[in-house]
Scaffold this motif. Sequence first.
Motif, PDB file in Angstrom:
ATOM      1  N   ARG A   1       0.836  -1.198   0.000  1.00  0.00           N
ATOM      2  CA  ARG A   1       0.000   0.000   0.000  1.00  0.00           C
ATOM      3  C   ARG A   1       0.874   1.252   0.000  1.00  0.00           C
ATOM      4  NH1 ARG A   1      -2.535  -0.294   4.742  1.00  0.00           N
ATOM      5  NH2 ARG A   1      -3.876  -1.944   3.972  1.00  0.00           N
ATOM      6  N   GLN A   2       1.958   1.240   0.785  1.00  0.00           N
ATOM      7  CA  GLN A   2       2.857   2.399   0.845  1.00  0.00           C
ATOM      8  C   GLN A   2       3.537   2.634  -0.505  1.00  0.00           C
ATOM      9  OE1 GLN A   2       3.105   4.501   3.365  1.00  0.00           O
ATOM     10  NE2 GLN A   2       4.540   5.769   2.223  1.00  0.00           N
ATOM     11  N   LEU A   3       3.976   1.582  -1.163  1.00  0.00           N
ATOM     12  CA  LEU A   3       4.592   1.727  -2.488  1.00  0.00           C
ATOM     13  C   LEU A   3       3.593   2.278  -3.499  1.00  0.00           C
ATOM     14  CD1 LEU A   3       6.721  -1.539  -2.673  1.00  0.00           C
ATOM     15  CD2 LEU A   3       7.564   0.796  -2.576  1.00  0.00           C
ATOM     16  N   ALA A   4       2.346   1.818  -3.426  1.00  0.00           N
ATOM     17  CA  ALA A   4       1.319   2.313  -4.343  1.00  0.00           C
ATOM     18  C   ALA A   4       1.036   3.795  -4.098  1.00  0.00           C
ATOM     19  CB  ALA A   4       0.042   1.493  -4.197  1.00  0.00           C
ATOM     20  N   LEU A   5       1.003   4.217  -2.830  1.00  0.00           N
ATOM     21  CA  LEU A   5       0.777   5.635  -2.523  1.00  0.00           C
ATOM     22  C   LEU A   5       1.943   6.501  -2.985  1.00  0.00           C
ATOM     23  CD1 LEU A   5      -0.824   5.403   1.031  1.00  0.00           C
ATOM     24  CD2 LEU A   5      -1.921   6.174  -1.070  1.00  0.00           C
ATOM     25  N   GLU A   6       3.166   6.006  -2.839  1.00  0.00           N
ATOM     26  CA  GLU A   6       4.329   6.755  -3.312  1.00  0.00           C
ATOM     27  C   GLU A   6       4.319   6.886  -4.831  1.00  0.00           C
ATOM     28  OE1 GLU A   6       7.763   4.843  -1.722  1.00  0.00           O
ATOM     29  OE2 GLU A   6       7.252   5.368   0.345  1.00  0.00           O
ATOM     30  N   ALA A   7       3.945   5.819  -5.514  1.00  0.00           N
ATOM     31  CA  ALA A   7       3.863   5.871  -6.980  1.00  0.00           C
ATOM     32  C   ALA A   7       2.755   6.830  -7.421  1.00  0.00           C
ATOM     33  CB  ALA A   7       3.623   4.479  -7.539  1.00  0.00           C
ATOM     34  N   LEU A   8       1.659   6.840  -6.677  1.00  0.00           N
ATOM     35  CA  LEU A   8       0.547   7.735  -6.999  1.00  0.00           C
ATOM     36  C   LEU A   8       0.957   9.194  -6.839  1.00  0.00           C
ATOM     37  CD1 LEU A   8      -2.497   8.048  -7.652  1.00  0.00           C
ATOM     38  CD2 LEU A   8      -2.913   7.923  -5.197  1.00  0.00           C
ATOM     39  N   SER A   9       1.740   9.495  -5.821  1.00  0.00           N
ATOM     40  CA  SER A   9       2.144  10.887  -5.599  1.00  0.00           C
ATOM     41  C   SER A   9       3.112  11.377  -6.666  1.00  0.00           C
ATOM     42  CB  SER A   9       2.768  11.049  -4.212  1.00  0.00           C
ATOM     43  OG  SER A   9       3.992  10.355  -4.158  1.00  0.00           O
ATOM     44  N   ARG A  10       3.794  10.477  -7.347  1.00  0.00           N
ATOM     45  CA  ARG A  10       4.744  10.868  -8.403  1.00  0.00           C
ATOM     46  C   ARG A  10       4.097  11.000  -9.774  1.00  0.00           C
ATOM     47  NH1 ARG A  10       7.672   6.273  -6.996  1.00  0.00           N
ATOM     48  NH2 ARG A  10       8.548   6.564  -4.957  1.00  0.00           N
ATOM     49  N   ARG A  11       2.823  10.678  -9.896  1.00  0.00           N
ATOM     50  CA  ARG A  11       2.198  10.637 -11.219  1.00  0.00           C
ATOM     51  C   ARG A  11       1.781  11.996 -11.755  1.00  0.00           C
ATOM     52  NH1 ARG A  11      -2.180   6.022 -11.229  1.00  0.00           N
ATOM     53  NH2 ARG A  11      -2.462   6.834 -13.317  1.00  0.00           N
ATOM     54  N   GLY A  12       1.703  13.011 -10.926  1.00  0.00           N
ATOM     55  CA  GLY A  12       1.361  14.349 -11.398  1.00  0.00           C
ATOM     56  C   GLY A  12      -0.097  14.485 -11.794  1.00  0.00           C
ATOM     57  N   LEU A  13      -0.982  13.878 -11.035  1.00  0.00           N
ATOM     58  CA  LEU A  13      -2.410  13.955 -11.329  1.00  0.00           C
ATOM     59  C   LEU A  13      -2.987  15.271 -10.821  1.00  0.00           C
ATOM     60  CD1 LEU A  13      -3.413  10.362 -10.192  1.00  0.00           C
ATOM     61  CD2 LEU A  13      -3.149  11.159 -12.520  1.00  0.00           C
ATOM     62  N   SER A  14      -4.181  15.601 -11.296  1.00  0.00           N
ATOM     63  CA  SER A  14      -4.867  16.763 -10.750  1.00  0.00           C
ATOM     64  C   SER A  14      -5.297  16.437  -9.321  1.00  0.00           C
ATOM     65  CB  SER A  14      -6.094  17.109 -11.601  1.00  0.00           C
ATOM     66  OG  SER A  14      -7.074  16.088 -11.463  1.00  0.00           O
ATOM     67  N   PHE A  15      -5.656  17.472  -8.587  1.00  0.00           N
ATOM     68  CA  PHE A  15      -6.003  17.280  -7.176  1.00  0.00           C
ATOM     69  C   PHE A  15      -7.182  16.334  -7.012  1.00  0.00           C
ATOM     70  CE2 PHE A  15      -8.253  18.567  -3.301  1.00  0.00           C
ATOM     71  CZ  PHE A  15      -7.250  18.375  -2.380  1.00  0.00           C
ATOM     72  N   ASP A  16      -8.223  16.508  -7.835  1.00  0.00           N
ATOM     73  CA  ASP A  16      -9.409  15.652  -7.721  1.00  0.00           C
ATOM     74  C   ASP A  16      -9.098  14.202  -8.062  1.00  0.00           C
ATOM     75  OD1 ASP A  16     -10.985  17.810  -6.953  1.00  0.00           O
ATOM     76  OD2 ASP A  16     -11.490  18.317  -9.039  1.00  0.00           O
ATOM     77  N   ASP A  17      -8.335  13.979  -9.135  1.00  0.00           N
ATOM     78  CA  ASP A  17      -7.971  12.611  -9.507  1.00  0.00           C
ATOM     79  C   ASP A  17      -7.102  11.961  -8.441  1.00  0.00           C
ATOM     80  OD1 ASP A  17      -9.377  12.839 -11.858  1.00  0.00           O
ATOM     81  OD2 ASP A  17      -7.598  13.367 -13.050  1.00  0.00           O
ATOM     82  N   TYR A  18      -6.171  12.744  -7.896  1.00  0.00           N
ATOM     83  CA  TYR A  18      -5.291  12.216  -6.846  1.00  0.00           C
ATOM     84  C   TYR A  18      -6.111  11.800  -5.620  1.00  0.00           C
ATOM     85  CZ  TYR A  18      -1.893  12.065  -3.077  1.00  0.00           C
ATOM     86  OH  TYR A  18      -1.161  11.671  -1.999  1.00  0.00           O
ATOM     87  N   GLN A  19      -7.025  12.672  -5.186  1.00  0.00           N
ATOM     88  CA  GLN A  19      -7.832  12.356  -4.005  1.00  0.00           C
ATOM     89  C   GLN A  19      -8.725  11.148  -4.247  1.00  0.00           C
ATOM     90  OE1 GLN A  19      -7.629  13.535  -0.978  1.00  0.00           O
ATOM     91  NE2 GLN A  19      -6.010  14.940  -1.552  1.00  0.00           N
ATOM     92  N   GLN A  20      -9.251  11.021  -5.451  1.00  0.00           N
ATOM     93  CA  GLN A  20     -10.122   9.890  -5.777  1.00  0.00           C
ATOM     94  C   GLN A  20      -9.329   8.580  -5.741  1.00  0.00           C
ATOM     95  OE1 GLN A  20     -11.711  10.064  -9.717  1.00  0.00           O
ATOM     96  NE2 GLN A  20     -13.319   8.580  -9.283  1.00  0.00           N
ATOM     97  N   GLN A  21      -8.165   8.552  -6.358  1.00  0.00           N
ATOM     98  CA  GLN A  21      -7.369   7.326  -6.378  1.00  0.00           C
ATOM     99  C   GLN A  21      -6.756   7.022  -5.015  1.00  0.00           C
ATOM    100  OE1 GLN A  21      -4.675   7.023  -9.635  1.00  0.00           O
ATOM    101  NE2 GLN A  21      -6.227   7.573 -11.148  1.00  0.00           N
TER     102      GLN A  21
END
Length: 89
Positions: free
Chosen positions: A36-56
């Motif tokens: 889960r921690q690795l997935a969250l770190e990868a998600l934070s590096r993806r450069g998504l918009s705020f809404d997409d980031y919060q949703q994922q």
Amino acid sequence: MNRLLAVSLMLVTAVLAGCATHPAPELRPYTEQETRQLALEALSRRGLSFDDYQQQRAALTGQPQKTFGFDHQGEMNAERNVALKDRPS
């Protein structure tokens, strides 16, 4: 001859020391928390918009998605000269 013997002895020692090391820790399976921690770190590096980031992020953490909105109380227009109470603009 002594130099050659000393260099070969150091080389043999280095090879044997390298062979004696333990296997890499990456070969063990990851725990659920590490995954889960690795997935969250990868998600934070993806450069998504705020809404997409919060949703994922909510989907990954299993928490309900929070809604964010604006209250329109702190907005200011730079083109207007508005004086706030007790504060210079």
